[in-house]
Design a protein around this motif. Sequence first.
Motif, PDB file in Angstrom:
ATOM      1  N   LEU A   1     -10.641 -30.780 -65.135  1.00  0.00           N
ATOM      2  CA  LEU A   1     -10.001 -30.061 -66.337  1.00  0.00           C
ATOM      3  C   LEU A   1      -9.879 -28.789 -65.652  1.00  0.00           C
ATOM      4  O   LEU A   1      -8.954 -27.916 -65.856  1.00  0.00           O
ATOM      5  N   ASP A   2     -10.912 -28.002 -64.765  1.00  0.00           N
ATOM      6  CA  ASP A   2     -10.928 -26.677 -64.459  1.00  0.00           C
ATOM      7  C   ASP A   2      -9.931 -26.524 -63.411  1.00  0.00           C
ATOM      8  O   ASP A   2      -9.084 -25.677 -63.513  1.00  0.00           O
ATOM      9  N   GLU A   3      -9.662 -27.687 -62.698  1.00  0.00           N
ATOM     10  CA  GLU A   3      -8.649 -27.541 -61.493  1.00  0.00           C
ATOM     11  C   GLU A   3      -7.120 -27.510 -62.130  1.00  0.00           C
ATOM     12  O   GLU A   3      -6.409 -27.071 -61.688  1.00  0.00           O
ATOM     13  N   ALA A   4      -7.259 -28.736 -63.138  1.00  0.00           N
ATOM     14  CA  ALA A   4      -5.812 -28.798 -63.945  1.00  0.00           C
ATOM     15  C   ALA A   4      -5.463 -27.418 -64.518  1.00  0.00           C
ATOM     16  O   ALA A   4      -4.395 -27.013 -64.287  1.00  0.00           O
ATOM     17  N   LEU A   5      -6.492 -26.720 -65.172  1.00  0.00           N
ATOM     18  CA  LEU A   5      -6.295 -25.697 -65.986  1.00  0.00           C
ATOM     19  C   LEU A   5      -5.854 -24.433 -64.933  1.00  0.00           C
ATOM     20  O   LEU A   5      -4.944 -23.588 -65.179  1.00  0.00           O
ATOM     21  N   HIS A   6      -6.466 -24.508 -63.674  1.00  0.00           N
ATOM     22  CA  HIS A   6      -6.159 -23.608 -62.651  1.00  0.00           C
ATOM     23  C   HIS A   6      -4.562 -23.660 -62.322  1.00  0.00           C
ATOM     24  O   HIS A   6      -3.986 -22.655 -62.120  1.00  0.00           O
ATOM     25  N   GLN A   7      -4.340 -24.918 -61.926  1.00  0.00           N
ATOM     26  CA  GLN A   7      -2.944 -25.340 -61.639  1.00  0.00           C
ATOM     27  C   GLN A   7      -1.653 -24.877 -62.891  1.00  0.00           C
ATOM     28  O   GLN A   7      -0.946 -24.326 -62.436  1.00  0.00           O
ATOM     29  N   LEU A   8      -2.123 -25.130 -63.845  1.00  0.00           N
ATOM     30  CA  LEU A   8      -1.323 -25.025 -65.110  1.00  0.00           C
ATOM     31  C   LEU A   8      -1.150 -23.199 -65.082  1.00  0.00           C
ATOM     32  O   LEU A   8       0.004 -22.885 -65.249  1.00  0.00           O
TER      33      LEU A   8
END
Lengths: 254, 607
Positions: free
Chosen positions: B564-571
């Motif tokens: 989720l952290d990674e996805a949030l970072h991507q977003l």
Amino acid sequence: MKHWIFIFGLLILTFSLSAQVLNPDSLNAEQAFYQQTLQKLEAKAAHGVKNADLFYDMGVCHYQLGNTGKAVLYFLRALNLNSAHKQAKQNLLYIHNLHPELSPEPNRPFLVQLFLNIYDFFSLNRLAITLLILAILLTLSLHWLMHTPSEKERGLPILAVVITAILFIAFGSMLLVKNHRYRNDSRAVVIANVAPIYHTPESNNVLQTIPEGSVVVVIKTQGKKAQIILPDGTQGWVDSNSIERVVPVSNTKE
Amino acid sequence: MVKKFACALLIVLSLMGILKAESVTVNAYLKEDVITLSDQLQLILEITCDKQVKVIAPPAPQIPGFSFRNVVGSTYIDYSLVNKNLFTKYIQTFTYIYIPQKTGTFTIPSFKVKVEKKEYYTPSLTVQVKESSPPPQKQYNLSPFLNPFGDELFNPNLIEGEVFLLCIPETDLAYVGEPVIISYYLYTEQAVEAFYAESEKDFEGYGKAVFLQPSSLQYESSVYNSKSYKRALIKQDVIFPHKAGRLQMPILTGQAQFLGFLNKTISSKPCWINVKPLPSGAPAGFTGAVGNFTVSQSVSSTKLNLGDALTFTINISGRGNFSQFTAAPFPNVDKFQVSAPYIQDKLANVIEGTRFIHYTLLPRETGELTIPGYTFSWFDTTSGVYKTFQGAPQEIKVHQANVLSYFSGLLEKDKPQALYPLLNLEYYPDFKNYSTEPWFWLILALCAISLIISSLVARENRLKELEPVAYAQKTAHRILNKYLKKATEAAEKLSPDFYPLAEIGLMDYLARKYGVSKSLPTPELIDALRTKGMPLELLEQLEQFLLLCQKARFMPGGAEAEKLDEALHQLRSLVQALSRFKPEKESSKKNRVTLPQKDINSKNEEQ
């Protein structure tokens, strides 16, 4: 024996004096009343209280005590704080009607007189309140104009904005002028019995004399002399002690 | 000890001297302040004193536009009875006569008058000189031997015969205070051409005023002691007796001129009148008025607003001793403030006419208020009894001041009749200048702030209305941020809602900003965005994230913290990239579209 003669002589003189001073005359009683009232009012004014009604009452007392110059001065002070002070204005007119030599009221055209009456009606605080109301109306008019859809007729909001803007500017200017006069009123009143006018501050040749209660405009002061303009436009120098400014110099921002 | 006593005596005497100092009033006025070229200017200097003083006529002031002709002096004593106290004033007048030289408005300068070693200054005055009207037909003869009697000519050479002055009172029985006119007649058998009144010897017991002063001798036939004479009126005085008994009338002395050069000094014969005292039992409102009067009262208004003033006027008309009485005290009224009386006289002469007594009343409260009737008493000389006027009470309706009442007075002609009275408030608050108060500027600032906000809102509304595409682009970021915020919250809570929220936010954003459909599948969406000129890197980044979201919906453990952290970072990086990217305008877009086409064509041609 000499003691007795001295005491007897003093007693006689004291009684004759008291007969002079304490004459139970209604005129004297009235004068005493106004004198006492004036003392009370002056005590309040000495504490720094500035109030149009206070100055008005001081003017009435001075007039009743025969000090026309001081009366005119305090009525003008009352009007300086509140130009709509009806009683002060009327009493000033009353004095001018009784003493037309003081400063003759020019015979103004009706519309000019009406404008001046309106100008006087809007005292400093009335002007401030009116300006606030106009500011709110102008704001509302601008809101109305800005939020009127482009396909709708915008003539009415534009008219409202123009009218309120003109009034706002006019009243704002009036407030500025009145505020300036409130702080820097250059008028002064002759409080001496008669004030001789000189050509120059050093001159001893009297140009003319002006009676007590005359209103003059002070241009500048130089030593113990003040340069003034008379109501008829004549310029000259007068002893500073013989006049008193409507707004004391300590209050002015020059 | 004697020295001490002398010192004390000196101090006390000097104090007495100060207290006893006579009040001297010096005044100057004009008989007429508008004259014609054919008139004379009469400047009257009046010196009033409590005791008899000798004043030398001051030098005539220089008046531009006038030539000085003559100065005439006279003295009289004015007695007045106020509140049963007798006041005596010695009045000395000097009449300066000038001849106007030209038309215009001229100022008579103030000049110095010395009275008892003290200097006084007169007020400066203004006079207006107008063109004279055409001269009337002359009806008189300028000959020194004029015929004053018409047909009955004097013999111009007749220098013998009786000449005497008679003082004739209109009545020889009067009451104290009752005005009595006394006439001085010149009785003559000779041709008296002129008579110059020089002095009047006064006696005790009366006050006096000039009633009539003829300017020329007008003769008439008269019989005195069975002998015929010609007589001419010299002067008429009004006598106001203030003492009962037998009073001797003033003796007039003057010079009669005969044949243009012969002078003869003559004095009037002694004359007496009998004065009766006023009967006892004078009413309360009696202030010394004696005569025949008609009295009425009126108010300027019966309906007024609180703060407005009304004028209460008492009208006393008739014949009597107007100079001897004053206003009666105003009845007690608690609900009004009452001014000092202002007395205005409109008199035909010193004893006949109308007196107006004005009071200004200020109501203290609202409601129906009552002013008690005015009481004025006088001694009626015809009936010989005291009479009293009792005015009817006046009902006054006082309303609360309203907005309109503030504007009252804007058009009224100001001519106050009396001094407004004291307000005598218990508390005088310090004056506050509203325009310097913080709240005044706060309200103005609020108005200005509301205008700024309103203008921003209006601008946005206008954009939305006129350019919906531009508006959608502008609001896209806001929407993206809104959805990003929700997605971020979901990520922090490790909620699987992160992916759908992020996907919805992105799709909504792209739809608003680029006008693509929200329901497009990912490949078609990427194609559509490519046509809009979006860079390939950004497209790839977007495609990857959208695929991640789609996978995460069905991927077990998709809501793990690390992912989720990674996805949030991507977003976040995607949102930043999208924010930085500004879509090109239609024209440049066309160029951008056409350029690759050209390139393709050229490539094809090369191939």
